[in-house]
Write an enzyme that holds these catalytic residues in place. Structure first.
Site, mmCIF file in Angstrom:
data_model
loop_
_atom_site.group_PDB
_atom_site.id
_atom_site.type_symbol
_atom_site.label_atom_id
_atom_site.label_comp_id
_atom_site.label_asym_id
_atom_site.label_seq_id
_atom_site.Cartn_x
_atom_site.Cartn_y
_atom_site.Cartn_z
ATOM 1 C CB CYS B 108 -0.905 0.002 1.236
ATOM 2 S SG CYS B 108 -1.875 1.517 1.377
ATOM 3 C CB CYS B 111 -2.193 4.681 4.126
ATOM 4 S SG CYS B 111 -3.616 3.933 3.298
ATOM 5 C CB SER B 112 -0.379 0.931 6.599
ATOM 6 O OG SER B 112 -1.412 1.557 7.344
ATOM 7 C CB CYS B 113 -4.619 -0.824 2.544
ATOM 8 S SG CYS B 113 -5.320 0.834 2.598
#
Lengths: 225, 207
Positions: B108, B111-113
């Site tokens: 991702c 962000c940090s999906c």
């Protein structure tokens, strides 16, 4: 036009340093507290996932770069609590005494946690917009990659993929449009596609001629070729 | 003025991160907006109950049961939900299969999906600038940093999780794993093999 979080393809970061598979889930106790406070505050219903992502992106570039991951979360949460009126600046500096009994009724209780985490928050919705593209069709992404509703606003089209030629790989159905939902402008659902790009359409020196990258992109990010 | 407090009121809180979260937690608790017991429950869930063993069960079953594997391809969300794996950050699942000609890897960049119900909370490296910046442009160099080298004829497909779709990599079943039970197969499945930065373990006694 860009914000600091949009770092895909950037040079200069050095190697990835993997932790062991059995490393603790939370490296520090306070990491766990940040995650839990953030999730619990979400239950107050004052924002959605797109608003909370945008709050992290709105940290100043200096803060974003120097903060560790969970420092970004806690700073953005504090900013969001003030922006949405849950807390006042006085509350943060120790002089506030706002009465929040009504909102406190929404506070997440321990016996509701399992249900809340298990039910999640699906992002698919019925949409009045019919899919404009079919599998295999050539499309080009918008250039510049930018929110077209709010200047400097939230978008999920990374700069590295702007103006690039790709092909529709699959239709995911219609999903909430973050560019709208992050700014309180409504969910504005529209068709969402997995779009595949040859590495050579994105990078000057791809590692391998057959490599590709897939991004999930909303219909309004795409134009027919 | 180093910080604009009107835009960035977080600067009013203590700068040390552990003290900062403690201060915010205290303010919110005093106002009744969070319940410390609920925080403990959230932490316990992701520290002890939801993690990559869930995903490993899905992979092992897909390796053992062609019908389940087909169901995963058809509708992964429904297929893993039937195993009890549904929830926050896993509302829309897609499973992508590695083959001799194509290796899949998930990132991702924005962000940090990450698929929480199947893999838990992402490891630090997944959320690092280095991984977010480089996985899309230089996947082979990143794989080398994980000790993974692909055959020259294998292409890499990187999935950048830019929406609410969450991707799980179905790695190839290791050679020499014929006849193993689902439980024994699940023990071969590493977290990183389901992100695409690793490969499953070889079974004991395999060449």
């Amino acid at each position: 036009m860009t914000r600091v979080h949009d770092m895909g393809g950037r040079f200069g970061d050095g190697p990835v340093v993997p932790e062991r598979e059995d490393a603790p889930v939370f490296a520090e106790d306070w990491h766990a507290r940040v995650l839990a406070v953030t999730l619990a505050c979400g239950s107050l219903g004052k924002w959605n996932i797109d608003i909370s992502r945008h709050a992290r992106e709105c940290l100043s570039p200096q803060d974003y770069a120097r903060f560790s991951y969970y420092e970004k979360w806690i700073a953005a949460l504090a900013d969001l609590l003030v922006k949405t009126g849950v807390l006042s600046v006085g509350d943060l500096s120790g002089s506030g005494d706002s009465d929040l009994r009504e909102l406190a009724a929404k506070a997440l209780r321990a016996d509701s946690v399992a249900g809340v985490l298990a039910s999640g928050g699906p992002a698919d919705r019925p949409s009045p917009l019919a899919p404009r593209f079919t599998k295999g069709q050539a499309v080009r992404t918008l250039r510049p990659a930018a929110n077209r509703l709010v200047e400097g606003g939230h978008t999920r089209l990374p700069v590295y993929a702007q103006g690039a030629l790709g092909y529709i790989l699959r239709l995911h159905g219609a999903h909430v449009l973050p560019d709208s939902n992050a700014h309180g402008l409504g969910e504005a659902p529209e068709p969402l596609y997995a779009v595949v790009f040859h590495a050579s359409a994105l990078w000057a020196a791809p590692e391998h001629p057959e490599d590709d990258v897939v991004l999930d992109l909303w219909q309004s990010y795409l134009e027919p070729v | 003025m180093p910080h604009d407090h009107s835009d960035h009121p977080h600067a009013l809180l203590p700068p040390d991160p552990a003290l900062r979260v403690k201060a915010l937690e205290t303010i919110l608790t005093r106002k009744g907006l969070i319940d410390p017991a609920a925080l403990d429950e959230i932490i316990d869930t992701y520290q002890n109950r939801i993690g990559p063993r869930n995903g490993a069960q899905v992979v092992a079953r897909a390796w053992s049961d062609p019908g389940f594997r087909a169901a995963l391809q058809e509708d992964a969300t429904a297929a893993v939900s039937e195993m009890g794996f549904y929830g926050r950050q896993g509302e829309h699942m897609v499973v992508v299969e590695n083959t001799p000609s194509q290796h899949n890897m998930v990132v991702c960049t924005l962000c940090s999906c990450y698929p929480w119900p199947l893999l838990g909370i992402p490891p630090g490296w997944y959320k690092s600038d280095a991984y977010r910046a480089r996985a899309v442009r230089a996947p082979r160099k990143v794989l080398a940093e994980f000790g993974v080298t692909l055959l020259p004829e294998t292409s890499v497909r990187v999935w950048d999780s830019t929406a609410e779709i969450r991707y799980l990599v179905l790695p190839m079943r290791p050679e020499g794993s014929d006849g193993l039970s689902e439980q024994a197969l699940a023990a071969l499945v590493t977290r990183d093999s389901m992100i695409g930065t690793g490969l499953p373990r070889a079974p004991e006694g395999a060449p």
